[in-house]
Design an enzyme around this catalytic site. Sequence first.
Site: not given
Ligand code: GAR
Length: 223
Positions: A41, A43, A94, A119, A122, A136, A138
């Site tokens: 979390g 982000n 889903r 993860m 959708v 999103n 990535h």
């Molecule tokens: C992030 O690096 C994001 O880009 C990735 O999960 C991590 C979550 O970090 N998302 C994916 O790979 C989706 N395809 P966080 O929980 O610290 O925000």
Amino acid sequence: MTANPVSVNSNACLISPEIGKSYIAPAHPPLKLGVLASGSGSNFEVIARAIQNQELNAKIPVLIYNNPEAKAAARAEKYGIPSILLNHRDCKSREELDTKIVKTFQEYDVEWVVMAGWMRIVTKVLLDAFPDRVINIHPSLLPSFPGIRAVEQALAAKVKITGCTVHIARLEVDSGPILMQAAVPVLPDDTAETLHARIQVQEHKIMLGAIALIAESNRKYCD
Ligand code: GAR
């Protein structure tokens, strides 16, 4: 002499994420963001902190997480944001999970959905309920390395530059119009952990930059 591709500044951004910092006075109602997170979390917290510091004209009425272990829930508590566990293991499909997500977001009057480390794949159920309003993040320069383990994919491909992307979500995994990207050089001794850590520094900037762009275009065109 050919330029050394590794000599890219580690802060190189294809579009400046600094836009998030130039936010001034809220003359318009804040953008209501429903956030989806599966893990740490970080982000999510960057968005919550920027809102608290009045750097973003937005609010987060609710965080949804799908994994009981997700650290995102504790971060939400710190910011006084309600968090709701919708465990995908309790759903038969889903679509069933997305139906619960849509219902919850509608109850909280959410306008835009932010997948901040979500993860789960959708479905149309979520995308149709918030058309062109699901973003999103990535950890690669899409369209390179979509799907799981994007950082490991970049290392295996021996690319010299990777990065991160914020985009509008479409049905195909990690596809859709790109809002913002940042480049990150791959260093010779990088592991997945060290590279991901540097990518996350950039993720936090483009996440705010992309939301600031959305808030600004909402203000300009949706009055
Ligand atoms: C992030 O690096 C994001 O880009 C990735 O999960 C991590 C979550 O970090 N998302 C994916 O790979 C989706 N395809 P966080 O929980 O610290 O925000």
